[in-house]
Design a protein around this motif. Structure first.
Motif, PDB file in Angstrom:
ATOM      1  N   GLN A   1       0.816  -1.219   0.000  1.00 23.57           N
ATOM      2  CA  GLN A   1       0.000   0.000   0.000  1.00 23.57           C
ATOM      3  C   GLN A   1       0.847   1.265   0.000  1.00 23.57           C
ATOM      4  O   GLN A   1       0.335   2.356  -0.220  1.00 23.57           O
ATOM      5  N   GLY A   2       2.149   1.109   0.222  1.00 25.92           N
ATOM      6  CA  GLY A   2       3.040   2.258   0.179  1.00 25.92           C
ATOM      7  C   GLY A   2       3.264   2.906   1.538  1.00 25.92           C
ATOM      8  O   GLY A   2       2.437   2.796   2.446  1.00 25.92           O
ATOM      9  N   THR A   3       4.400   3.565   1.663  1.00 23.98           N
ATOM     10  CA  THR A   3       4.710   4.399   2.823  1.00 23.98           C
ATOM     11  C   THR A   3       4.928   5.818   2.318  1.00 23.98           C
ATOM     12  O   THR A   3       5.768   6.022   1.436  1.00 23.98           O
ATOM     13  N   THR A   4       4.166   6.750   2.871  1.00 27.62           N
ATOM     14  CA  THR A   4       4.316   8.153   2.473  1.00 27.62           C
ATOM     15  C   THR A   4       5.273   8.828   3.438  1.00 27.62           C
ATOM     16  O   THR A   4       5.004   8.914   4.638  1.00 27.62           O
ATOM     17  N   LEU A   5       6.373   9.270   2.895  1.00 25.00           N
ATOM     18  CA  LEU A   5       7.428   9.889   3.696  1.00 25.00           C
ATOM     19  C   LEU A   5       7.395  11.406   3.517  1.00 25.00           C
ATOM     20  O   LEU A   5       7.352  11.902   2.391  1.00 25.00           O
ATOM     21  N   GLN A   6       7.408  12.109   4.626  1.00 20.97           N
ATOM     22  CA  GLN A   6       7.524  13.565   4.585  1.00 20.97           C
ATOM     23  C   GLN A   6       8.761  13.951   5.381  1.00 20.97           C
ATOM     24  O   GLN A   6       8.895  13.593   6.554  1.00 20.97           O
ATOM     25  N   VAL A   7       9.668  14.678   4.743  1.00 21.95           N
ATOM     26  CA  VAL A   7      10.888  15.136   5.405  1.00 21.95           C
ATOM     27  C   VAL A   7      10.807  16.648   5.537  1.00 21.95           C
ATOM     28  O   VAL A   7      10.720  17.369   4.545  1.00 21.95           O
TER      29      VAL A   7
END
Lengths: 111, 114
Positions: free
Chosen positions: A103-109
């Motif tokens: 399902q994916g991993t949404t990464l915010q940096v």
């Protein structure tokens, strides 16, 4: 049944804060595992292919590893431009060429 | 060169329209794919072409009609679509259809059905 599970669903990091994304799979006879990066509204961008347990691949701040049950995408000292959704996929055991995606991993940096 | 191109980038159509999506690759790949992607979901396979022949149809409604004119081109013909067909449509290609070689995706066509 073939299944790919990614965790966490979402991850927020400060710039420079290293972390790992997980991709666990259940498939008969793993024949490969693929990592993709996807920016909003764009097509997935191929990152890595891993074929056997113990294999590692690196590209800039990203390092992908594979065990018999899971794969990790390690992100070292991330930058804001690493923000994206990361998808992993494995070939289904039916040998048809169909990929089973997590399902994916949404990464915010954040800077 | 690992580029897959898709046209148009955006498409708005009514439920009675007929339109086509186009995809092209020049990597010599012999497998090409159509995917549908909804927001916050992974790509969902629709069709696979291997050596220009349709090898997989994932029970896609007949209002979607794929075509592979040659080894570099892939079309998706659309007719009488429904609003729920609005999505990002992705084309991909790979060396073969074994699933063992990486797939390269195009930028997608954002389709809106009114």
């Amino acid at each position: 049944e073939d299944q790919v599970t990614q965790s966490p669903e979402a991850l927020r990091l400060q710039e420079g804060e290293s972390s790992s994304l997980n991709c666990s799979y259940t498939v008969s006879g793993l024949r490969g595992l693929f990592w993709y990066r996807q920016d909003p509204g764009k097509g997935p961008e191929f990152l890595f292919t891993l074929y056997s347990a113990g294999e590692e691949k690196e590209k800039e701040r990203l390092k992908a590893t594979l065990t018999k049950k899971e794969s990790f995408l390690h992100i070292t000292a991330p930058k804001p431009e690493d923000s994206a959704t990361y998808l992993c996929a494995v070939p289904g055991s039916s040998n048809t060429g169909k990929l089973i995606f997590g399902q994916g991993t949404t990464l915010q940096v954040k800077p | 060169d690992t580029e897959v191109t898709q046209t148009p980038k955006h498409l708005v159509m009514g439920m009675t329209n007929k339109k086509s999506l186009k995809c092209e690759q020049h990597m010599g790949h012999r497998a090409m794919y159509w995917y549908k992607q909804k927001a916050k979901k992974p790509p969902e396979l629709m069709f696979v072409y291997s050596y220009e022949k349709l090898s997989i149809n994932e029970s896609v409604p007949s209002r979607f009609s794929p075509e592979c004119p040659n080894s570099s081109l892939l079309n998706l013909h659309l007719h009488a679509l429904q609003p729920e067909d609005s999505a990002l449509y992705l084309c991909a290609s790979s060396q073969d259809s074994t699933g063992l070689t990486e797939q390269f995706f195009g930028p997608g066509t954002r389709l809106t059905v009114l």
